[in-house]
Design a protein around this motif. Structure first.
Motif, PDB file in Angstrom:
ATOM      1  N   UNK A  78     -11.079 -37.463  14.042  1.00 26.16           N
ATOM      2  CA  UNK A  78     -10.097 -38.607  13.606  1.00 26.16           C
ATOM      3  C   UNK A  78      -9.116 -38.003  12.795  1.00 26.16           C
ATOM      4  N   UNK A  79      -8.760 -36.761  12.515  1.00 23.38           N
ATOM      5  CA  UNK A  79      -8.170 -36.469  11.371  1.00 23.38           C
ATOM      6  C   UNK A  79      -6.470 -36.282  12.077  1.00 23.38           C
ATOM      7  N   UNK A  80      -6.327 -35.973  13.152  1.00 30.16           N
ATOM      8  CA  UNK A  80      -4.982 -36.013  13.617  1.00 30.16           C
ATOM      9  C   UNK A  80      -4.406 -37.425  13.882  1.00 30.16           C
ATOM     10  N   UNK A  81      -5.158 -38.433  14.702  1.00 26.63           N
ATOM     11  CA  UNK A  81      -4.354 -39.758  14.541  1.00 26.63           C
ATOM     12  C   UNK A  81      -4.317 -40.383  13.163  1.00 26.63           C
ATOM     13  N   UNK A  82      -5.327 -39.949  12.074  1.00 28.46           N
ATOM     14  CA  UNK A  82      -5.197 -40.597  10.664  1.00 28.46           C
ATOM     15  C   UNK A  82      -3.893 -40.052  10.092  1.00 28.46           C
ATOM     16  N   UNK A  83      -3.745 -38.832  10.300  1.00 26.08           N
ATOM     17  CA  UNK A  83      -2.654 -38.152   9.625  1.00 26.08           C
ATOM     18  C   UNK A  83      -1.251 -38.680  10.211  1.00 26.08           C
ATOM     19  N   UNK A  84      -1.371 -38.833  11.556  1.00 29.51           N
ATOM     20  CA  UNK A  84      -0.013 -39.498  11.976  1.00 29.51           C
ATOM     21  C   UNK A  84       0.342 -40.782  11.561  1.00 29.51           C
ATOM     22  N   UNK A  85      -0.831 -41.715  11.561  1.00 30.79           N
ATOM     23  CA  UNK A  85      -0.759 -42.919  11.107  1.00 30.79           C
ATOM     24  C   UNK A  85      -0.145 -43.247   9.531  1.00 30.79           C
TER      25      UNK A  85
END
Length: 639
Positions: free
Chosen positions: A324-331
């Motif tokens: 989940x690091x990628x979608x969390x970073x973007x959001x």
């Protein structure tokens, strides 16, 4: 008894006859836009069972695989959440040729059709002006749910006196004891045993307020319900909790549908913000069919459901993972969520991510690594960019090659591009054999070709070791570009074709401009092309005699008017004796004051040479006298 409705629809798909030979076998399919499966009679049943009720066509001009080459392959792709039967007919427009199939599409995304729909030999004579059209008529047989209407019991028992009270605080609701026993096992047990309620003839309700209880009783009797928003919220909360606790899926769906319709009204009330964030998140997730908590968070932030945001973010903050690091970073950066930002940075910088920085060299971590870099660059998160780009060179394999070179190409990482190119040359046959060619974007292909054929001597890449292979690259990659010209890819492909004088590719670009004239304003970065290149394009694509004819086109046609000013500014600086008359004709025919003054100034500066030209043969008397008078006025202006 199951009830079905028939949903009819149709669509056509047109493609070029040349696609049958220019496209590769198994190349990316031509597709129609996605279409909804909609009940013609306005029924609601479809939405009950199918949240993703869509369909579209896929066409493979050269065949979907080597087993079906020399044939056109046709497929119907249906996206549903449950089984739906469809009967569909593919037909070649302008002929009697057709094929029909019936199939039950049972998975979320299922495809069926005819891999050998029609042979190239059969369909070629049906071409009209180099185009072929396939039509699909489809009938979907959709099961409808049984619709439960509220009962109208009150109309049958008005003549019977009530004999039981429902007490809520100081208020009483008079009801029929036998009716409660019929509709509720709980009341049946209560009133048929020696209980306080059975003896007193009343039951006290303490969990809900009077308006909520009255609404429930009225519904059971089939009366019209009129409740306030506050009561509705409490009513909704109770019913949803019950539906979740006892797995009443149909009831939950009905609640979510109603909630979705009234959401804008509910959001404005204070009582809505007091509901359990977990409950509201569940309602939103079900009502809008969100696939992830990040999707739900984006919706909540954009639509003013702020009170559930902290609840949804907490699992990310407390236990960030590679998944989940990628979608969390973007959001986090899109919506400026400070605590989540810190959690993302901490995960990337701390020892927990140190494991990834070591393993990122392995193929399984490359996608995450590159995605993080893209997000960091999107929001200009310099610390993360610096950290990630300091990681040792990624392990280039045939599986990771496309991901890595796409990043290097998008962000002009020259050192990484060089490594990718050398790897590409060393493993060319392997990449070609495992189908990775189909994943290369036109931008990446152009980048590879430019590396293979530098315009200037480039000491960073040694071509001596693979001189023979480089010519093979050109013959393999350029045909892919010819089939991928679009408004998104045009500039990259045309600029390459122009710079390297690739005649066949240039011809394809000219055809695209002619066939898609109205789409020129949509072409990405078109106005950023060098002015000389734009002139070159229109002169050759539209058979125009000179740059001034191109400028005239830009002035007269709205599709290319957006570049007129830039073209004119360029030509004003470069008027010569050879094009003086053309410039005058343009200036006066298009009423361009800027060009008129440029022509008059040029006449004053080169009067003798201009007057030696055969002006009367090239200029009308009106234009000739116009430029002479303006030149005179300019010369005699007193500043």
């Amino acid at each position: 008894m199951k009830v079905f409705t028939v949903v009819k629809d149709s669509v056509t798909l047109t493609f070029k006859e040349s696609h049958m030979t220019s496209r590769l076998v198994g190349d990316k399919a031509l597709k129609t836009p996605e279409r909804q499966i909609v009940c013609s009679d306005g029924c609601e049943g479809m939405r009950h069972f199918y949240f993703a009720n869509q369909w579209y066509l896929e066409l493979f001009p050269a065949g979907c695989s080597t087993a079906y080459q020399n044939h056109v392959s046709m497929c119907l792709r249906v996206c549903v959440n449950g089984p739906v039967k469809a009967t569909f007919t593919f037909a070649v427009v302008g002929s009697s040729f057709s094929k029909t199939m019936t199939h039950v599409f049972s998975d979320r995304k299922t495809t069926n059709g005819f891999p050998q729909f029609v042979s190239h030999e059969q369909i070629r004579p049906l071409s009209r002006n180099g185009l072929l059209t396939i039509t699909c008529n489809v009938e979907f047989f959709v099961e409808l749910p049984f619709a439960r209407e509220p009962p109208e019991t009150f109309s049958y028992c008005e003549h019977i006196p009530t004999d039981f009270d429902v007490v809520v605080g100081k208020n009483r609701l008079q009801v029929h004891r036998s009716f409660l026993e019929i509709i509720s096992p709980v009341f049946y047990a209560m009133l048929n045993l020696d209980t306080a309620e059975s003896r007193s003839g009343e039951v006290k309700i303490t969990d809900f307020d009077f308006d909520t209880v009255k609404a429930a009783i009225d519904y059971c009797y089939g009366r019209e319900i009129k409740i306030s928003v506050d009561v509705y919220i409490q009513f909704l909360s109770a019913i949803v909790s019950y539906a979740c606790d006892y797995s009443k899926d149909e009831l939950l769906f009905k609640c979510c549908e109603n909630f979705k319709k009234r959401l804008d009204e509910l959001k404005e009330t204070e009582k809505f913000s007091k509901l359990s964030p977990k409950l509201v998140a569940h309602l939103l997730r079900t009502a809008f069919d969100f696939k992830s908590n990040i999707d739900l968070l984006r919706y909540a932030c954009k639509n003013g459901v702020d009170f559930i945001v902290d609840h949804l973010e907490r699992p990310f903050i407390d236990s960030m993972t590679l998944d989940n690091i990628c979608p969390a970073l973007d959001y986090a950066w899109e919506f400026s969520r400070d605590e989540l930002k810190m959690a993302c940075e901490r995960f990337i910088k701390d020892d927990s991510f140190g494991e990834v920085t070591n393993l990122v060299i392995e193929a399984s971590f490359v996608d995450i690594y590159v995605q993080l870099l893209r997000i960091a660059r999107k929001y200009e998160i310099k610390d993360i960019i610096t950290l990630l780009e300091s990681i040792p060179k990624c392990n280039l394999t045939s599986e990771t090659f496309v991901t890595i070179i796409s990043y290097a190409c998008d962000y002009s990482k020259q050192k990484l591009l060089t490594e990718c190119f050398e790897f590409f040359m060393a493993t060319y046959d392997e990449i070609r054999a495992n189908g990775k060619f189909t994943e290369l974007t036109p931008k990446v292909i152009v980048c590879l070709l430019r590396f293979a054929f530098p315009l200037k001597a480039d000491s960073s890449v040694s071509h001596d070791a693979f001189e023979t292979d480089i010519n093979i690259i050109k013959s393999d990659l350029e045909p892919i570009l010819m089939n991928k010209i679009s408004t998104e890819t045009f500039c990259d492909i045309f600029q390459y074709a122009h710079d390297y004088t690739r005649h066949e590719l240039l011809s394809k670009c000219y055809d695209f401009i002619v066939l898609n004239h109205s789409d020129i304003p949509k072409i990405e970065k078109f106005a950023e092309l060098p002015i000389e290149v734009i002139f070159f394009l229109f002169r050759n694509a539209l058979d125009l005699e000179s740059d001034f004819h191109v400028l005239h086109l830009a002035y007269s046609e709205k599709d290319v008017n957006f570049i007129a000013e830039a073209l004119e500014s360029h030509l004003i600086k470069s008027i010569t004796l050879n094009d003086f008359c053309t410039a005058v004709n343009f200036a006066w025919s298009c009423s361009s004051d800027v060009m008129k003054y440029a022509c008059a100034a040029f006449l004053n500066d080169n009067y003798g040479e201009v007057m030696n030209l055969e002006l009367h043969d090239q200029l009308s008397s009106e234009y000739f006298h116009g430029v002479l008078k303006l030149a005179y006025d300019l010369k005699n202006i007193t500043w």
